[in-house]
Scaffold this active site. Structure first.
Site, PDB file in Angstrom:
ATOM      1  N   SER A  36       0.795  -1.222   0.000  1.00  0.00           N
ATOM      2  CA  SER A  36       0.000   0.000   0.000  1.00  0.00           C
ATOM      3  C   SER A  36       0.827   1.271   0.000  1.00  0.00           C
ATOM      4  CB  SER A  36      -0.929   0.000   1.216  1.00  0.00           C
ATOM      5  OG  SER A  36      -0.198  -0.197   2.415  1.00  0.00           O
ATOM      6  N   HIS A 240      -0.985   5.781   6.717  1.00  0.00           N
ATOM      7  CA  HIS A 240      -0.420   5.762   5.369  1.00  0.00           C
ATOM      8  C   HIS A 240      -0.109   7.193   4.931  1.00  0.00           C
ATOM      9  CE1 HIS A 240      -2.074   1.669   5.254  1.00  0.00           C
ATOM     10  NE2 HIS A 240      -1.218   1.451   4.270  1.00  0.00           N
TER      11      HIS A 240
END
Length: 259
Positions: A36, A240
């Site tokens: 990711s 993230h």
């Protein structure tokens, strides 16, 4: 020759910031592998509706846009080394010029560790991090060696850049709620352990390593100018990089590693 020219173009662009359009840049056969952090989860502007969440703001797309590289975007949210081997490396070939990859965090149980740290207090967090470190130091090297070996076998002429993971938290920062600084320190130490093993295995494979921690210094969660999401919605985007984190953290780290 193509790699040298394209790298020169990107380095010049990096010195003045991202710009639009690069005329007459050499075309690279570029394959972006990994998890990711490479697909761009958290950066928005996703290119399709798949669960991989590949973003036009992710560093592979930014690099391709600035060099006119031909990008085969394989990186996918949640990918482990086994997913790279089973689902991604088939995109590589003898004509591949450039490969980038970030992988290892999911193998080490990234999501579960964060959950344990959030719910388990300092003691639960330390246990989760210690268990993850044991995996990182004991099992992950072999998984990375196998993955990197397969990449080199399939793309023997490619330049390969392995990208690491940032520290999540600024210790003593602006956050007044949530995890304690003790738990935040444990989490950062886990990132250090992971990056240390990744860097070592990348070096032994003859690959370049892009350490993103310096770029993110001062932009961790609790810094007041974070390039990482804290807990957010959708929940999978928590912890993230934001679009800014991709553009000003990961992208220039890739460029620097290409030298």
């Amino acid at each position: 020759m193509l790699r040298t020219l394209a790298t020169t173009v990107v380095a010049a662009l990096a010195s003045i910031g991202l710009t639009s359009g690069v005329a007459n840049a050499a075309t690279l056969d570029y394959v972006a592998l990994g998890d990711s952090y490479s697909s761009g989860v958290g950066a928005g502007n996703y290119l399709d509706s798949s669960s991989c969440k590949r973003s036009s703001n992710a560093y592979p797309a930014l690099y391709a846009g600035q060099t006119s590289a031909s990008l085969d975007f394989q990186a996918c949210s949640g990918a482990k080394t086994s997913d790279v081997l089973n689902n991604q490396v088939s995109a590589l070939s003898e004509s591949t010029d450039l490969v980038t990859i970030s992988v290892g965090g999911n193998d080490a149980g990234f999501a579960g560790v964060m959950q344990d740290c959030i719910l388990g207090g300092d003691s639960g967090c330390k246990t989760a991090i210690d268990n993850a470190k044991a995996f990182v130091n004991g099992t992950l090297p072999g998984l990375l060696e196998k993955t990197y070996g397969e990449i080199r076998s399939r793309a023997p002429e490619a330049t390969v850049v392995v990208l690491g993971y940032p520290h999540f938290y600024k210790i003593g920062g602006s956050c007044s709620v949530g995890l304690s600084d003790t738990s935040r320190g444990y989490i950062n130490s886990g990132a250090d352990a992971l990056d240390s093993v990744i860097q070592k295995e990348a070096s032994e494979a003859g690959f370049a390593f892009a350490d993103v921690r310096p770029a993110f210094t001062g932009h961790e969660i609790c810094s007041g100018a974070a390039w990482l999401h804290s807990v957010t919605y959708p929940i999978d985007e928590s912890y993230h990089p934001t679009a800014t984190g991709q553009a000003q953290g990961y992208y220039p780290s890739l460029v620097a590693a290409l030298g």
